[in-house]
Design a protein around this motif. Structure first.
Motif, PDB file in Angstrom:
ATOM      1  N   GLU A 115     -33.667 -78.353  37.616  1.00 41.43           N
ATOM      2  CA  GLU A 115     -32.722 -78.970  38.310  1.00 41.43           C
ATOM      3  C   GLU A 115     -31.147 -78.427  38.181  1.00 41.43           C
ATOM      4  O   GLU A 115     -30.469 -78.482  39.145  1.00 41.43           O
ATOM      5  CB  GLU A 115     -32.754 -80.619  38.154  1.00 41.43           C
ATOM      6  N   GLU A 116     -30.797 -78.061  36.876  1.00 43.11           N
ATOM      7  CA  GLU A 116     -29.485 -77.548  36.734  1.00 43.11           C
ATOM      8  C   GLU A 116     -29.313 -76.399  37.470  1.00 43.11           C
ATOM      9  O   GLU A 116     -28.186 -76.089  38.065  1.00 43.11           O
ATOM     10  CB  GLU A 116     -29.254 -77.307  35.247  1.00 43.11           C
ATOM     11  N   LEU A 117     -30.334 -75.219  37.641  1.00 41.92           N
ATOM     12  CA  LEU A 117     -30.116 -74.205  38.490  1.00 41.92           C
ATOM     13  C   LEU A 117     -30.055 -74.535  39.601  1.00 41.92           C
ATOM     14  O   LEU A 117     -28.964 -74.000  40.455  1.00 41.92           O
ATOM     15  CB  LEU A 117     -31.461 -73.303  38.298  1.00 41.92           C
ATOM     16  N   ILE A 118     -30.792 -75.422  40.477  1.00 42.38           N
ATOM     17  CA  ILE A 118     -30.577 -75.623  41.716  1.00 42.38           C
ATOM     18  C   ILE A 118     -29.369 -76.479  41.991  1.00 42.38           C
ATOM     19  O   ILE A 118     -28.663 -76.098  43.108  1.00 42.38           O
ATOM     20  CB  ILE A 118     -31.906 -76.293  42.391  1.00 42.38           C
ATOM     21  N   ASP A 119     -29.150 -77.388  41.203  1.00 44.96           N
ATOM     22  CA  ASP A 119     -27.772 -78.038  41.258  1.00 44.96           C
ATOM     23  C   ASP A 119     -26.586 -77.163  41.541  1.00 44.96           C
ATOM     24  O   ASP A 119     -25.477 -77.575  41.844  1.00 44.96           O
ATOM     25  CB  ASP A 119     -27.535 -79.324  40.463  1.00 44.96           C
ATOM     26  N   ALA A 120     -26.594 -76.035  40.891  1.00 47.38           N
ATOM     27  CA  ALA A 120     -25.532 -75.243  40.826  1.00 47.38           C
ATOM     28  C   ALA A 120     -25.406 -74.270  42.315  1.00 47.38           C
ATOM     29  O   ALA A 120     -24.280 -73.842  42.410  1.00 47.38           O
ATOM     30  CB  ALA A 120     -25.755 -74.137  39.835  1.00 47.38           C
ATOM     31  N   HIS A 121     -26.527 -74.658  43.067  1.00 49.55           N
ATOM     32  CA  HIS A 121     -26.377 -73.906  44.138  1.00 49.55           C
ATOM     33  C   HIS A 121     -26.940 -74.740  45.249  1.00 49.55           C
ATOM     34  O   HIS A 121     -27.808 -74.268  45.999  1.00 49.55           O
ATOM     35  CB  HIS A 121     -27.434 -72.708  44.199  1.00 49.55           C
ATOM     36  N   LEU A 122     -26.429 -75.955  45.337  1.00 55.25           N
ATOM     37  CA  LEU A 122     -26.573 -76.831  46.466  1.00 55.25           C
ATOM     38  C   LEU A 122     -26.170 -76.239  47.704  1.00 55.25           C
ATOM     39  O   LEU A 122     -24.985 -75.639  48.119  1.00 55.25           O
ATOM     40  CB  LEU A 122     -25.782 -78.155  46.385  1.00 55.25           C
ATOM     41  N   THR A 123     -26.903 -76.536  48.925  1.00 57.32           N
ATOM     42  CA  THR A 123     -26.586 -76.147  50.374  1.00 57.32           C
ATOM     43  C   THR A 123     -25.443 -77.295  50.694  1.00 57.32           C
ATOM     44  O   THR A 123     -25.914 -78.363  50.585  1.00 57.32           O
ATOM     45  CB  THR A 123     -27.791 -75.928  51.114  1.00 57.32           C
ATOM     46  N   ASP A 124     -24.357 -76.704  51.409  1.00 58.06           N
ATOM     47  CA  ASP A 124     -23.398 -77.313  51.546  1.00 58.06           C
ATOM     48  C   ASP A 124     -22.833 -78.482  50.652  1.00 58.06           C
ATOM     49  O   ASP A 124     -22.205 -79.497  51.142  1.00 58.06           O
ATOM     50  CB  ASP A 124     -23.844 -78.424  53.025  1.00 58.06           C
ATOM     51  N   GLY A 125     -23.168 -78.112  49.300  1.00 55.22           N
ATOM     52  CA  GLY A 125     -22.603 -79.062  48.211  1.00 55.22           C
ATOM     53  C   GLY A 125     -23.259 -80.238  48.178  1.00 55.22           C
ATOM     54  O   GLY A 125     -22.861 -81.245  47.088  1.00 55.22           O
ATOM     55  N   ARG A 126     -24.833 -80.373  48.874  1.00 55.16           N
ATOM     56  CA  ARG A 126     -25.172 -81.609  48.528  1.00 55.16           C
ATOM     57  C   ARG A 126     -26.605 -81.617  48.509  1.00 55.16           C
ATOM     58  O   ARG A 126     -27.382 -82.508  48.278  1.00 55.16           O
ATOM     59  CB  ARG A 126     -24.738 -82.529  49.871  1.00 55.16           C
ATOM     60  N   SER A 127     -27.201 -80.632  49.390  1.00 52.61           N
ATOM     61  CA  SER A 127     -28.918 -80.488  49.472  1.00 52.61           C
ATOM     62  C   SER A 127     -29.444 -79.452  48.474  1.00 52.61           C
ATOM     63  O   SER A 127     -28.936 -78.308  48.456  1.00 52.61           O
ATOM     64  CB  SER A 127     -29.153 -80.100  50.705  1.00 52.61           C
ATOM     65  N   ARG A 128     -30.500 -79.888  48.026  1.00 53.03           N
ATOM     66  CA  ARG A 128     -31.264 -79.063  47.319  1.00 53.03           C
ATOM     67  C   ARG A 128     -32.373 -77.960  47.967  1.00 53.03           C
ATOM     68  O   ARG A 128     -33.221 -77.722  47.529  1.00 53.03           O
ATOM     69  CB  ARG A 128     -32.080 -79.813  46.218  1.00 53.03           C
ATOM     70  N   SER A 129     -31.778 -77.509  49.058  1.00 51.27           N
ATOM     71  CA  SER A 129     -32.555 -76.825  50.096  1.00 51.27           C
ATOM     72  C   SER A 129     -32.916 -75.438  49.346  1.00 51.27           C
ATOM     73  O   SER A 129     -32.311 -74.953  48.657  1.00 51.27           O
ATOM     74  CB  SER A 129     -31.827 -76.563  51.217  1.00 51.27           C
ATOM     75  N   ILE A 130     -34.288 -75.009  49.674  1.00 54.86           N
ATOM     76  CA  ILE A 130     -34.782 -73.649  49.274  1.00 54.86           C
ATOM     77  C   ILE A 130     -35.414 -72.929  50.613  1.00 54.86           C
ATOM     78  O   ILE A 130     -35.534 -73.450  51.393  1.00 54.86           O
ATOM     79  CB  ILE A 130     -35.518 -74.015  48.064  1.00 54.86           C
ATOM     80  N   PRO A 131     -35.624 -71.564  50.016  1.00 57.17           N
ATOM     81  CA  PRO A 131     -35.251 -70.877  48.953  1.00 57.17           C
ATOM     82  C   PRO A 131     -33.775 -70.362  48.885  1.00 57.17           C
ATOM     83  O   PRO A 131     -33.451 -70.366  49.678  1.00 57.17           O
ATOM     84  CB  PRO A 131     -36.182 -69.690  49.285  1.00 57.17           C
ATOM     85  N   ILE A 132     -33.193 -70.433  47.518  1.00 57.32           N
ATOM     86  CA  ILE A 132     -32.423 -69.873  47.447  1.00 57.32           C
ATOM     87  C   ILE A 132     -32.519 -68.309  46.409  1.00 57.32           C
ATOM     88  O   ILE A 132     -33.275 -68.559  45.435  1.00 57.32           O
ATOM     89  CB  ILE A 132     -31.211 -70.734  46.543  1.00 57.32           C
ATOM     90  N   LEU A 133     -31.868 -67.207  46.924  1.00 56.26           N
ATOM     91  CA  LEU A 133     -31.861 -66.009  46.163  1.00 56.26           C
ATOM     92  C   LEU A 133     -30.545 -65.816  45.516  1.00 56.26           C
ATOM     93  O   LEU A 133     -29.604 -65.729  46.100  1.00 56.26           O
ATOM     94  CB  LEU A 133     -32.319 -64.746  47.147  1.00 56.26           C
ATOM     95  N   VAL A 134     -30.558 -65.887  44.034  1.00 60.18           N
ATOM     96  CA  VAL A 134     -29.531 -65.421  43.125  1.00 60.18           C
ATOM     97  C   VAL A 134     -29.617 -63.992  43.012  1.00 60.18           C
ATOM     98  O   VAL A 134     -30.340 -63.581  42.301  1.00 60.18           O
ATOM     99  CB  VAL A 134     -29.597 -66.506  42.030  1.00 60.18           C
ATOM    100  N   GLN A 135     -28.303 -63.400  43.211  1.00 61.32           N
ATOM    101  CA  GLN A 135     -28.404 -61.940  42.792  1.00 61.32           C
ATOM    102  C   GLN A 135     -27.398 -61.806  41.803  1.00 61.32           C
ATOM    103  O   GLN A 135     -26.277 -62.472  41.829  1.00 61.32           O
ATOM    104  CB  GLN A 135     -27.648 -61.249  44.178  1.00 61.32           C
ATOM    105  N   LEU A 136     -27.668 -61.039  40.871  1.00 62.16           N
ATOM    106  CA  LEU A 136     -27.332 -60.879  39.224  1.00 62.16           C
ATOM    107  C   LEU A 136     -27.152 -59.592  39.281  1.00 62.16           C
ATOM    108  O   LEU A 136     -27.787 -58.868  39.488  1.00 62.16           O
ATOM    109  CB  LEU A 136     -28.201 -61.580  38.237  1.00 62.16           C
ATOM    110  N   ASP A 137     -26.009 -59.121  38.452  1.00 61.13           N
ATOM    111  CA  ASP A 137     -25.933 -57.657  37.912  1.00 61.13           C
ATOM    112  C   ASP A 137     -27.013 -57.374  36.735  1.00 61.13           C
ATOM    113  O   ASP A 137     -27.635 -58.407  36.302  1.00 61.13           O
ATOM    114  CB  ASP A 137     -24.554 -57.433  37.592  1.00 61.13           C
TER     115      ASP A 137
END
Length: 195
Positions: A115-137
């Motif tokens: 939950e902490e991870l998806i809550d850092a990447h909410l869609t429109d600041g409110r929705s836990r929509s997926i998939p979310i691809l996080v690009q890291l170095d």
């Protein structure tokens, strides 16, 4: 670019699973039948995803963007088996990682267990929509994110929701007509943002 410095991305990446493990867990959840709370969605998502895994080919622009990567990147994909969008998008992400010759390291993280991870990447600041691809170095610093779906598909969904209409059939009809072109275009932009 979405940024959240409070998240320890390295920790999430290291505990993430491979796509092969994701597929094994997906199959195991389907085998539960009605024992899974998402039983109604799983068989169709499995079939759709596996069909795309077998047939997806990267377009020239996406392959060039991958080839032009100078530094390796880490992709952390936040997803779930029950997600219809994931069944359309995840195979393209997998293929891009496979075709990268090790430049893209892909790991999977389940939304509902993190939950902490998806809550850092909410869609429109409110929705836990997926998939979310996080690009890291290579040091697990956040570079950029993508998701939950291509912009045109997102507009379609938002329009139908605003009218109180179901979006499932129109959305998957849109994906069928688009043939993963928009997803590949979006991944080109994501990869180029890392260069």
């Amino acid at each position: 670019m979405r940024t959240n410095t409070a998240i320890n991305y390295q920790q999430y990446f290291e505990k993430g699973i491979s796509f092969e493990e994701y597929l094994k867990r997906f199959a195991a959840e389907i085998a539960l039948g009605e024992g899974s709370p998402f039983a109604q969605y799983l068989p169709q998502n499995w079939q759709r995803q596996n069909r795309l895994i077998r047939k997806i080919k990267l377009n020239e622009d996406l392959q060039k963007a991958i080839d032009d990567l100078k530094q390796p990147v880490n992709w952390l994909l936040i997803t779930e088996h029950w997600c219809g969008d994931a069944s359309q998008i995840n195979p393209v992400i997998l293929k891009a990682a496979e075709e990268s010759n090790g430049k893209i390291d892909l790991r999977i993280s389940y939304r509902d267990e993190n939950e902490e991870l998806i809550d850092a990447h909410l869609t429109d600041g409110r929705s836990r929509s997926i998939p979310i691809l996080v690009q890291l170095d290579e040091n697990y610093n956040l570079l950029n994110t993508y998701g939950p779906r291509p912009a045109e598909a997102q507009l379609l969904v938002m329009d139908l929701l605003s009218k109180g209409e179901d979006y499932n059939i129109p959305l998957h009809t849109w994906y069928a007509k688009d043939r993963q072109k928009a997803i590949q275009e979006d991944l080109v932009k994501l990869i180029e943002s890392a260069v």
